[in-house]
Scaffold this motif. Structure first.
Motif, short mmCIF file in Angstrom:
data_model
loop_
_atom_site.label_atom_id
_atom_site.label_comp_id
_atom_site.label_asym_id
_atom_site.label_seq_id
_atom_site.Cartn_x
_atom_site.Cartn_y
_atom_site.Cartn_z
N LYS A 89 0.82 -1.21 0.00
CA LYS A 89 0.00 0.00 0.00
C LYS A 89 0.86 1.27 0.00
O LYS A 89 0.53 2.27 -0.64
CB LYS A 89 -0.93 -0.01 1.22
CG LYS A 89 -2.09 -0.98 1.11
CD LYS A 89 -3.04 -0.56 -0.01
CE LYS A 89 -4.28 -1.41 -0.06
NZ LYS A 89 -5.19 -1.00 -1.15
N TYR A 90 1.97 1.21 0.72
CA TYR A 90 2.87 2.37 0.80
C TYR A 90 3.48 2.67 -0.57
O TYR A 90 3.52 3.83 -1.01
CB TYR A 90 3.97 2.08 1.81
CG TYR A 90 4.93 3.23 2.04
CD1 TYR A 90 4.48 4.52 2.26
CD2 TYR A 90 6.31 3.00 2.06
CE1 TYR A 90 5.36 5.56 2.49
CE2 TYR A 90 7.20 4.04 2.28
CZ TYR A 90 6.73 5.31 2.49
OH TYR A 90 7.61 6.34 2.71
N GLU A 102 2.27 1.76 -3.40
CA GLU A 102 1.20 2.01 -4.37
C GLU A 102 0.67 3.43 -4.29
O GLU A 102 0.49 4.10 -5.33
CB GLU A 102 0.07 1.01 -4.14
CG GLU A 102 -1.06 1.11 -5.15
CD GLU A 102 -2.19 0.14 -4.84
OE1 GLU A 102 -2.55 -0.65 -5.73
OE2 GLU A 102 -2.70 0.15 -3.69
N ASN A 103 0.40 3.92 -3.07
CA ASN A 103 -0.23 5.25 -2.97
C ASN A 103 0.57 6.25 -2.14
O ASN A 103 0.20 7.42 -2.08
CB ASN A 103 -1.66 5.14 -2.44
CG ASN A 103 -1.72 4.50 -1.06
OD1 ASN A 103 -0.86 4.71 -0.22
ND2 ASN A 103 -2.76 3.69 -0.82
N GLY A 104 1.66 5.80 -1.51
CA GLY A 104 2.54 6.72 -0.80
C GLY A 104 1.98 7.31 0.47
O GLY A 104 2.56 8.26 1.02
N ARG A 105 0.87 6.77 0.99
CA ARG A 105 0.28 7.33 2.20
C ARG A 105 1.20 7.12 3.39
O ARG A 105 1.75 6.04 3.61
CB ARG A 105 -1.08 6.70 2.47
CG ARG A 105 -2.16 7.17 1.50
CD ARG A 105 -3.51 6.61 1.88
NE ARG A 105 -3.91 7.06 3.22
CZ ARG A 105 -5.01 6.66 3.84
NH1 ARG A 105 -5.82 5.79 3.24
NH2 ARG A 105 -5.30 7.09 5.05
N TYR A 152 0.90 4.11 6.00
CA TYR A 152 1.39 2.79 5.60
C TYR A 152 2.90 2.71 5.76
O TYR A 152 3.43 1.69 6.21
CB TYR A 152 0.99 2.49 4.16
CG TYR A 152 -0.49 2.28 3.96
CD1 TYR A 152 -1.18 1.29 4.66
CD2 TYR A 152 -1.21 3.06 3.05
CE1 TYR A 152 -2.54 1.10 4.48
CE2 TYR A 152 -2.57 2.87 2.86
CZ TYR A 152 -3.23 1.89 3.58
OH TYR A 152 -4.59 1.70 3.40
N ASN A 188 9.55 3.57 -6.07
CA ASN A 188 8.99 4.90 -5.80
C ASN A 188 10.00 5.72 -5.01
O ASN A 188 9.84 5.98 -3.82
CB ASN A 188 7.68 4.77 -5.02
CG ASN A 188 6.86 6.05 -5.05
OD1 ASN A 188 7.38 7.12 -5.39
ND2 ASN A 188 5.59 5.96 -4.71
#
Length: 517
Positions: free
Chosen positions: A157-158, A160-163, A166, A200
């Motif tokens: 998840k981190y 994938e969306n960098g939130r 996560y 990323n």
């Protein structure tokens, strides 16, 4: 397949997990779990930490003399200890809960490739011989296996969306893994760093990445503080171990073969000890992984899983450490993600590929069901005479107290490992809980140098001893003589009068009487 398509994904996951929880409760019912040296040692340490309110900077010992794990395992164990009043079974229940948490994120992850994958992967998670062992005894490396699917999910998840949330929790879990099992935890920063760098890199520029990294370092601080307070005892232990086992002394072909064998010998019981199923999956992995890299690494969860396994494998080739099955728990859990990907890719192929995927899935379900059915037919409610089984240890303690008849007595116990952590804990916890008093002495032998920290805080008080009549009875609890050392131990009591012997399964309890001069 039609039924699975109608059923909501979360409901199917919950059904699988409830089935697994009920199976584990049946497996461990009526004290049918191990309370051996390692698990008892940890409970003795947690007892001291909680009852005496002593802060711990280190956890259990490691295979390297002078090097200790982090204290996170002890703090985690303290939760069931406090909630249950010290019941050892509470630690087993905690691990069952961790199993369910890890299983939820594992099945959530693989179900993104197809809801039907929940069933075969769920059966491995429920009934795999290797994974089932995590419910039989409390052990500090176990949370690494059980929570590795959560680690994969958070990192996925981190990336994938960098939130931030996560990323921070990924680093936090990595710090816990380092505390639980250093042999694996040491690789977690490399796993996270390499994936962030390749997938990323912009995440490195964000505060969350470094906040998470600081959290990882903070998880290591208790060990660092302990090392500083004790003249770098752990740093010296590591340097000494590296010097004694330098790469110059490592035969890399032999090391490579040994590492391959260790992974295979752990993967085999993960797949129900089926050489056929294990062989088929390993052979099919080769073209699937080859095509994965050839066609581009679009499935980030698959790449994370591969790196999660490859980095420790490479590390074990270089680092002079022994490789035990409990060091590979995380890798085995994550291999289930790759098995799901394998089944999915085959199902997306032609008729032959679909047939192979279906056959493998049916094999997995059949072997999983066989393990479950075999337990209920052959093992459920049947006597297990393992001397380290909790209910057998409790039976011996019950016999001793009942024979003592509410009088003062002494009890000594023989274990091949010498140090008697199981009875040091159980006599204190169970004896006080059920019978309300402690023996005049309980140890592995009389008149020994104290080997339990702060033992005086967990011994009979002078008031308690004065309130009861002395029996002059000495009870000897004996495990089987597995390493031919019991006769030497029995020499400590040769001058005492032998009164009675009683077999309790594989344990023997002898009653002797002190001869008053």
């Amino acid at each position: 397949m039609i039924t699975l398509n109608i059923m909501p994904r979360t409901l199917l996951i919950v059904i699988i997990l409830i089935t697994g929880v009920l199976f584990r409760l049946a497996l461990t019912a009526n004290g049918n779990f191990l309370f051996h040296m390692d698990s008892a040692r940890d409970m003795v340490d947690v007892r001291e930490m909680v009852i005496l309110k002593k802060i711990r900077l280190i956890g259990p010992t490691s295979a390297i003399d002078g090097l200790f794990s982090g204290p996170a395992w002890y703090y985690l164990l303290s939760v069931p200890f406090i909630l249950s009043g010290g019941d050892p079974y509470a630690a087993i229940l905690m691990q069952i809960i961790l199993w369910a948490i890890g299983g939820f994120f594992l099945l959530k992850l693989v179900s993104s490739w197809g809801k039907w994958l929940i069933v075969p992967i769920g059966f491995i998670w429920i009934a795999s011989n290797h994974i089932v062992l995590t419910s039989f005894y409390a052990f500090n490396p176990t949370p690494v296996m059980l929570l590795s699917p959560l680690f994969i999910y958070l990192l996925f998840k981190y990336l994938e969306n960098g939130r931030a949330i996560y990323g921070i929790f990924t680093w936090f879990l990595a710090g816990l893994f380092f505390n639980f099992e250093m042999n694996f935890g040491v690789f977690t920063p490399i796993i996270i760093g390499s994936l962030v760098w390749t997938k990323n890199i912009n995440l490195v520029k964000q505060k969350a990445f470094w906040m998470g990294f600081v959290l990882f370092i903070l998880a290591l601080m208790p060990q660092i503080i302990f090392d500083l307070k004790h003249q770098f005892i752990m740093s010296k232990a590591i340097l000494r171990h590296l010097a004694e086992n330098s790469n110059a002394n490592i035969n890399f072909p032999v090391r490579f073969q040994g590492t391959i064998e260790s992974f295979y010998n752990t993967f085999l019981p993960t797949l129900f000890n089926s050489k056929l199923l294990t062989g088929i999956i390993l052979v099919l992995f080769i073209p699937i992984i080859y095509r994965f890299f050839k066609n581009g690494t679009k499935e980030i969860a698959v790449l994370i899983s591969i790196i999660f396994i490859f980095v420790p494998f490479l590390g074990y080739l270089i680092l002079p450490v022994s490789i035990n099955p409990w060091h590979l728990g995380g890798e085995m859990a994550v291999l289930l993600v790759l098995i799901a990907f394998l089944l999915k890719k085959l199902m997306d192929g032609g008729k032959l590929d679909k047939t192979v995927s279906l056959i493998i899935s049916i094999m997995i379900i059949f072997l999983g069901l066989s393990n479950i059915v075999n337990f209920f037919i052959n093992d459920f409610k049947k006597t297990n005479e393992d001397p380290s089984l909790y209910r057998n240890e409790i039976a011996a303690i019950d016999y001793v107290y009942q024979k003592a008849g509410d009088r003062n007595f002494k009890v000594y116990d023989y274990l091949p490992s010498i140090i008697d952590y199981p009875y040091q804990y159980l006599i204190w916890w169970y004896g006080l809980k059920k019978y309300g008093y402690l023996p005049a002495d309980y140890a592995y032998a009389p008149n020994r140098t104290p080997y339990i920290s702060n033992k005086e805080s967990f011994s009979a008080t002078s008031e308690s001893l004065q309130n009861r009549q002395d029996s002059d009875l000495v009870f000897l609890i004996k495990e089987p003589n597995r390493n031919n050392t019991r006769s030497g131990w029995e020499g400590n009591f040769i001058k005492m009068e032998s009164i009675e012997k009683q077999k309790l399964g594989s344990l023997e309890v002898e009653i002797r009487k002190e001869i008053i001069q």
